[in-house]
Design a protein around this motif. Structure first.
Motif, short mmCIF file in Angstrom:
data_model
loop_
_atom_site.label_atom_id
_atom_site.label_comp_id
_atom_site.label_asym_id
_atom_site.label_seq_id
_atom_site.Cartn_x
_atom_site.Cartn_y
_atom_site.Cartn_z
N LEU B 131 0.83 -1.21 0.00
CA LEU B 131 0.00 0.00 0.00
C LEU B 131 0.87 1.26 0.00
N PHE B 132 1.99 1.19 0.74
CA PHE B 132 2.91 2.33 0.78
C PHE B 132 3.51 2.58 -0.61
N LEU B 133 3.93 1.49 -1.27
CA LEU B 133 4.49 1.61 -2.62
C LEU B 133 3.44 2.15 -3.60
N GLY B 134 2.21 1.67 -3.43
CA GLY B 134 1.10 2.14 -4.27
C GLY B 134 0.89 3.64 -4.11
N LEU B 135 1.03 4.11 -2.86
CA LEU B 135 0.87 5.53 -2.58
C LEU B 135 1.99 6.33 -3.25
N VAL B 136 3.22 5.82 -3.15
CA VAL B 136 4.37 6.49 -3.78
C VAL B 136 4.15 6.58 -5.30
N MET B 137 3.69 5.47 -5.90
CA MET B 137 3.44 5.46 -7.34
C MET B 137 2.35 6.46 -7.72
N ARG B 138 1.37 6.59 -6.84
CA ARG B 138 0.26 7.51 -7.10
C ARG B 138 0.76 8.96 -7.11
N VAL B 139 1.63 9.26 -6.13
CA VAL B 139 2.20 10.62 -6.08
C VAL B 139 3.04 10.87 -7.34
N LEU B 140 3.83 9.86 -7.73
CA LEU B 140 4.63 9.97 -8.95
C LEU B 140 3.74 10.24 -10.16
N LYS B 141 2.60 9.53 -10.19
CA LYS B 141 1.64 9.71 -11.29
C LYS B 141 1.12 11.14 -11.31
N ASN B 142 0.85 11.69 -10.11
CA ASN B 142 0.36 13.07 -10.03
C ASN B 142 1.41 14.05 -10.55
N VAL B 143 2.68 13.81 -10.19
CA VAL B 143 3.78 14.67 -10.67
C VAL B 143 3.87 14.57 -12.19
N PHE B 144 3.75 13.35 -12.69
CA PHE B 144 3.83 13.10 -14.13
C PHE B 144 2.71 13.81 -14.87
N GLU B 145 1.50 13.75 -14.31
CA GLU B 145 0.34 14.41 -14.94
C GLU B 145 0.57 15.91 -15.05
N LYS B 146 1.16 16.49 -13.99
CA LYS B 146 1.45 17.93 -14.00
C LYS B 146 2.50 18.24 -15.06
N ALA B 147 3.49 17.36 -15.17
CA ALA B 147 4.55 17.55 -16.17
C ALA B 147 3.97 17.49 -17.59
N VAL B 148 3.02 16.58 -17.80
CA VAL B 148 2.36 16.46 -19.12
C VAL B 148 1.64 17.77 -19.45
N GLU B 149 0.97 18.32 -18.43
CA GLU B 149 0.22 19.57 -18.61
C GLU B 149 1.18 20.72 -18.95
N ILE B 150 2.30 20.80 -18.21
CA ILE B 150 3.28 21.88 -18.44
C ILE B 150 3.90 21.74 -19.83
N LYS B 151 4.19 20.49 -20.22
CA LYS B 151 4.79 20.26 -21.55
C LYS B 151 3.82 20.69 -22.65
N SER B 152 2.53 20.35 -22.45
CA SER B 152 1.51 20.71 -23.43
C SER B 152 1.43 22.23 -23.59
N GLU B 153 1.48 22.94 -22.44
CA GLU B 153 1.43 24.41 -22.48
C GLU B 153 2.65 24.96 -23.19
N ASN B 154 3.80 24.35 -22.91
CA ASN B 154 5.06 24.80 -23.52
C ASN B 154 5.05 24.56 -25.03
N ASP B 155 4.51 23.38 -25.43
CA ASP B 155 4.45 23.05 -26.85
C ASP B 155 3.53 23.99 -27.63
N PHE B 156 2.50 24.47 -26.94
CA PHE B 156 1.52 25.34 -27.62
C PHE B 156 1.73 26.83 -27.29
N THR B 157 2.94 27.16 -26.85
CA THR B 157 3.30 28.58 -26.69
C THR B 157 4.13 28.96 -27.90
N ILE B 158 3.59 29.86 -28.68
CA ILE B 158 4.26 30.23 -29.94
C ILE B 158 5.04 31.52 -29.76
#
Lengths: 66, 158
Positions: B131-158
């Protein structure tokens, strides 16, 4: 989003093609297409400055809030 | 980038990870066949206590089958994740989804361990760690989701 990009209107008024404009402002045609179709999430001041310079217009002529 | 001291590169590291994941996939598939033997062996050596006494053969079989399915899903997600990273597609929706899948698999495996804790209390430890490892992976997933969002914004900044 309530911001509309009227770049194609200004381009038609100035009779300039996408490729020519992209070359003059130093961005790729693909990026200019993103900007024209309203898919862009932000525009750099430097890009806006170059567009206004090339099209001889004001930022308000390109961007419109509805 | 190559480490001058060790000669180890990013590509070599990725290849090693993909090789290990492939090995783990084979192990998980092999485990499906070996479950009855492992359960029998565990029953012979097990000395722990739990709320329910008696044979642990059937509960261990059920637990291993359930956990193995979660393991196969998680390892397969890891394989897809590594394949995408090798192709240069790092911060994408697919990778974010894979991380979410892995975290849920670990959490469900932890819950399965917790249920087996009825027969052997010691499995509550395994459950806690899962369960602890699952929680760590979940936090990692949240960080990753934010990174995807930031990358998308960066890609669409002209």
């Amino acid at each position: 989003m309530a911001i509309i990009v009227n770049l194609d209107v200004m381009m038609a008024k100035r009779k300039i093609s996408s490729n020519e404009l992209a070359e003059k402002i130093g961005i790729t045609a693909a990026n200019l297409s993103v900007l024209k179709t309203g898919k862009a999430k932000a525009i750099r001041f430097s890009t806006l400055d170059k567009i206004c310079e090339v099209l001889e217009c004001q930022p308000g002529d390109i961007l419109e809030h509805v | 980038m190559i480490n001058e001291m060790t000669g180890w590169s990013e590509m070599k590291s990725l290849k090693l990870s993909r090789f290990l994941v492939l090995g783990m996939e084979f192990l998980c598939a092999a485990l499906l066949i070996c479950v009855p033997f492992i359960s029998r062996w565990y029953e012979e050596i097990s000395t722990g206590v739990g709320l329910v006494d008696g044979s642990t053969f059937v509960p261990v079989c059920v637990m291993l089958y359930i956990c193995d399915v979660f393991a196969i899903i998680a390892v397969n997600s890891l394989r897809i994740l590594l394949r995408n990273i090798s192709a240069g597609e790092v911060f994408t929706e697919t990778n974010s989804r894979m991380l979410r899948m892995i975290s849920w698999c670990i959490v469900f495996a932890g819950v399965t361990f917790a249920v087996f804790g009825i027969w052997r209390f010691s499995f509550f430890f395994a459950s806690f760690f899962a369960l602890f490892l699952g929680l760590v992976m979940r936090v990692l997933k949240n960080v990753f989701e934010k990174a995807v969002e930031i990358k998308s914004e960066n890609d669409f900044t002209i």
